[in-house]
Design a protein around this motif. Structure first.
Motif, PDB file in Angstrom:
ATOM      1  N   ILE A 226       0.853  -1.185   0.000  1.00 46.77           N
ATOM      2  CA  ILE A 226       0.000   0.000   0.000  1.00 46.77           C
ATOM      3  C   ILE A 226       0.891   1.238   0.000  1.00 46.77           C
ATOM      4  O   ILE A 226       1.733   1.399   0.879  1.00 46.77           O
ATOM      5  N   THR A 227       0.711   2.071  -0.990  1.00 44.35           N
ATOM      6  CA  THR A 227       1.478   3.313  -1.086  1.00 44.35           C
ATOM      7  C   THR A 227       1.049   4.245   0.046  1.00 44.35           C
ATOM      8  O   THR A 227      -0.144   4.485   0.222  1.00 44.35           O
ATOM      9  N   PRO A 228       1.995   4.766   0.823  1.00 46.51           N
ATOM     10  CA  PRO A 228       1.619   5.642   1.945  1.00 46.51           C
ATOM     11  C   PRO A 228       0.918   6.930   1.502  1.00 46.51           C
ATOM     12  O   PRO A 228      -0.002   7.397   2.170  1.00 46.51           O
ATOM     13  N   ALA A 229       1.327   7.507   0.381  1.00 42.98           N
ATOM     14  CA  ALA A 229       0.735   8.763  -0.083  1.00 42.98           C
ATOM     15  C   ALA A 229      -0.470   8.481  -0.973  1.00 42.98           C
ATOM     16  O   ALA A 229      -0.491   7.508  -1.722  1.00 42.98           O
ATOM     17  N   SER A 230      -1.461   9.355  -0.883  1.00 44.26           N
ATOM     18  CA  SER A 230      -2.659   9.203  -1.690  1.00 44.26           C
ATOM     19  C   SER A 230      -3.120  10.574  -2.172  1.00 44.26           C
ATOM     20  O   SER A 230      -3.352  11.479  -1.367  1.00 44.26           O
ATOM     21  N   TYR A 231      -3.254  10.722  -3.486  1.00 42.06           N
ATOM     22  CA  TYR A 231      -3.762  11.976  -4.037  1.00 42.06           C
ATOM     23  C   TYR A 231      -5.224  12.168  -3.659  1.00 42.06           C
ATOM     24  O   TYR A 231      -5.661  13.300  -3.443  1.00 42.06           O
ATOM     25  N   LEU A 232      -5.984  11.077  -3.583  1.00 42.40           N
ATOM     26  CA  LEU A 232      -7.393  11.188  -3.208  1.00 42.40           C
ATOM     27  C   LEU A 232      -7.538  11.675  -1.761  1.00 42.40           C
ATOM     28  O   LEU A 232      -8.394  12.508  -1.465  1.00 42.40           O
ATOM     29  N   ARG A 233      -6.695  11.159  -0.855  1.00 41.85           N
ATOM     30  CA  ARG A 233      -6.725  11.606   0.539  1.00 41.85           C
ATOM     31  C   ARG A 233      -6.350  13.085   0.633  1.00 41.85           C
ATOM     32  O   ARG A 233      -7.003  13.865   1.328  1.00 41.85           O
ATOM     33  N   THR A 234      -5.318  13.484  -0.111  1.00 35.63           N
ATOM     34  CA  THR A 234      -4.898  14.884  -0.116  1.00 35.63           C
ATOM     35  C   THR A 234      -6.017  15.781  -0.646  1.00 35.63           C
ATOM     36  O   THR A 234      -6.300  16.835  -0.071  1.00 35.63           O
ATOM     37  N   LEU A 235      -6.665  15.363  -1.726  1.00 32.43           N
ATOM     38  CA  LEU A 235      -7.778  16.125  -2.282  1.00 32.43           C
ATOM     39  C   LEU A 235      -8.912  16.250  -1.265  1.00 32.43           C
ATOM     40  O   LEU A 235      -9.502  17.334  -1.109  1.00 32.43           O
ATOM     41  N   LEU A 236      -9.218  15.179  -0.549  1.00 33.17           N
ATOM     42  CA  LEU A 236     -10.254  15.217   0.471  1.00 33.17           C
ATOM     43  C   LEU A 236      -9.901  16.213   1.576  1.00 33.17           C
ATOM     44  O   LEU A 236     -10.727  17.043   1.968  1.00 33.17           O
ATOM     45  N   TYR A 237      -8.655  16.156   2.075  1.00 36.54           N
ATOM     46  CA  TYR A 237      -8.237  17.059   3.153  1.00 36.54           C
ATOM     47  C   TYR A 237      -8.212  18.511   2.693  1.00 36.54           C
ATOM     48  O   TYR A 237      -8.625  19.407   3.430  1.00 36.54           O
ATOM     49  N   VAL A 238      -7.743  18.761   1.476  1.00 39.78           N
ATOM     50  CA  VAL A 238      -7.729  20.129   0.959  1.00 39.78           C
ATOM     51  C   VAL A 238      -9.150  20.651   0.797  1.00 39.78           C
ATOM     52  O   VAL A 238      -9.443  21.810   1.130  1.00 39.78           O
ATOM     53  N   SER A 239     -10.054  19.814   0.330  1.00 40.04           N
ATOM     54  CA  SER A 239     -11.459  20.219   0.178  1.00 40.04           C
ATOM     55  C   SER A 239     -12.086  20.553   1.525  1.00 40.04           C
ATOM     56  O   SER A 239     -12.769  21.582   1.658  1.00 40.04           O
ATOM     57  N   LEU A 240     -11.865  19.711   2.513  1.00 41.01           N
ATOM     58  CA  LEU A 240     -12.419  19.972   3.839  1.00 41.01           C
ATOM     59  C   LEU A 240     -11.829  21.240   4.459  1.00 41.01           C
ATOM     60  O   LEU A 240     -12.551  22.037   5.070  1.00 41.01           O
ATOM     61  N   THR A 241     -10.535  21.430   4.282  1.00 41.60           N
ATOM     62  CA  THR A 241      -9.888  22.632   4.794  1.00 41.60           C
ATOM     63  C   THR A 241     -10.439  23.879   4.109  1.00 41.60           C
ATOM     64  O   THR A 241     -10.704  24.901   4.772  1.00 41.60           O
ATOM     65  N   SER A 242     -10.655  23.803   2.812  1.00 41.27           N
ATOM     66  CA  SER A 242     -11.203  24.942   2.072  1.00 41.27           C
ATOM     67  C   SER A 242     -12.603  25.288   2.555  1.00 41.27           C
ATOM     68  O   SER A 242     -12.929  26.466   2.748  1.00 41.27           O
ATOM     69  N   VAL A 243     -13.419  24.293   2.761  1.00 45.94           N
ATOM     70  CA  VAL A 243     -14.775  24.534   3.260  1.00 45.94           C
ATOM     71  C   VAL A 243     -14.727  25.179   4.643  1.00 45.94           C
ATOM     72  O   VAL A 243     -15.463  26.148   4.913  1.00 45.94           O
ATOM     73  N   MET A 244     -13.853  24.685   5.509  1.00 50.41           N
ATOM     74  CA  MET A 244     -13.739  25.270   6.854  1.00 50.41           C
ATOM     75  C   MET A 244     -13.248  26.716   6.794  1.00 50.41           C
ATOM     76  O   MET A 244     -13.713  27.577   7.551  1.00 50.41           O
ATOM     77  N   MET A 245     -12.311  27.013   5.880  1.00 53.97           N
ATOM     78  CA  MET A 245     -11.815  28.375   5.734  1.00 53.97           C
ATOM     79  C   MET A 245     -12.912  29.307   5.221  1.00 53.97           C
ATOM     80  O   MET A 245     -13.047  30.442   5.697  1.00 53.97           O
ATOM     81  N   ILE A 246     -13.704  28.841   4.287  1.00 53.85           N
ATOM     82  CA  ILE A 246     -14.805  29.656   3.770  1.00 53.85           C
ATOM     83  C   ILE A 246     -15.834  29.913   4.863  1.00 53.85           C
ATOM     84  O   ILE A 246     -16.319  31.046   5.031  1.00 53.85           O
ATOM     85  N   LEU A 247     -16.161  28.885   5.641  1.00 51.29           N
ATOM     86  CA  LEU A 247     -17.105  29.076   6.744  1.00 51.29           C
ATOM     87  C   LEU A 247     -16.562  30.050   7.785  1.00 51.29           C
ATOM     88  O   LEU A 247     -17.301  30.892   8.303  1.00 51.29           O
ATOM     89  N   ALA A 248     -15.289  29.946   8.089  1.00 50.09           N
ATOM     90  CA  ALA A 248     -14.674  30.868   9.050  1.00 50.09           C
ATOM     91  C   ALA A 248     -14.688  32.293   8.502  1.00 50.09           C
ATOM     92  O   ALA A 248     -14.914  33.250   9.251  1.00 50.09           O
ATOM     93  N   TRP A 249     -14.438  32.450   7.213  1.00 45.92           N
ATOM     94  CA  TRP A 249     -14.433  33.778   6.608  1.00 45.92           C
ATOM     95  C   TRP A 249     -15.809  34.430   6.722  1.00 45.92           C
ATOM     96  O   TRP A 249     -15.932  35.607   7.032  1.00 45.92           O
ATOM     97  N   PHE A 250     -16.850  33.658   6.467  1.00 49.86           N
ATOM     98  CA  PHE A 250     -18.210  34.197   6.549  1.00 49.86           C
ATOM     99  C   PHE A 250     -18.670  34.425   7.986  1.00 49.86           C
ATOM    100  O   PHE A 250     -19.665  35.102   8.214  1.00 49.86           O
TER     101      PHE A 250
END
Length: 152
Positions: free
Chosen positions: A13-37
């Motif tokens: 199993i490859t330790p790095a995952s682009y899908l996991r990174t995409l998921l974390y970046v998406s969640l972080t972006s949503v949290m940043m947008i909510l914090a901004w508003f």
């Protein structure tokens, strides 16, 4: 010429995952947008940033990383004697485990084990589709479909 494949799952199993990174970046972006508003003051934004960085650092450092799984021999039950190669803070370790549950989704697979050795505990991990090759993903899918909550 006929290619004979093993009936056992033996998957790196490859330790790095682009899908996991995409998921974390998406969640972080949503949290940043909510914090901004939320129109918070500067110190509240700083507090959120510090706590988020501390939690992310803790999760990255303390979480064991699954590097390889091996199914038991065909003479054993499918839930017994799994071998897991785990990367921990102390280095790479070989753990013996019992498969408790496996659930397959379109882009990820959730796997739960009871660790027998080196010490007893539960271990849950998510394997993303891009961490294994197509054949290994198919084998894990078959295991998830035949288990359907009843591994043994």
């Amino acid at each position: 010429m006929t290619l004979v494949t093993s009936l056992r799952i033996d998957t790196a199993i490859t330790p790095a995952s682009y899908l996991r990174t995409l998921l974390y970046v998406s969640l972080t972006s949503v949290m940043m947008i909510l914090a901004w508003f939320a129109s918070l003051t500067l110190w509240q934004y700083l507090l959120i940033l510090i706590v988020s960085a501390a939690v992310a650092s803790y999760l990255i450092i303390s979480r064991p990383i699954l590097l390889h799984i091996s199914q038991p021999s065909l003479s054993q039950r499918v839930d017994k004697e799994w071998q897991l190669l785990i990367r921990t803070g102390r280095g790479d370790e070989l753990w013996q485990a019992e498969l408790v549950d496996i659930n397959c989704y379109q882009w990820a697979m959730s796997v739960e084990f009871n660790i027998v050795e080196p010490y007893q505990r539960t271990f849950s991990t998510t394997i993303f589709r891009d961490q294994v090759n197509h054949e290994q993903w198919r084998q894990l899918n078959i295991l998830a479909n035949i288990s359907k909550g009843d591994i043994s």
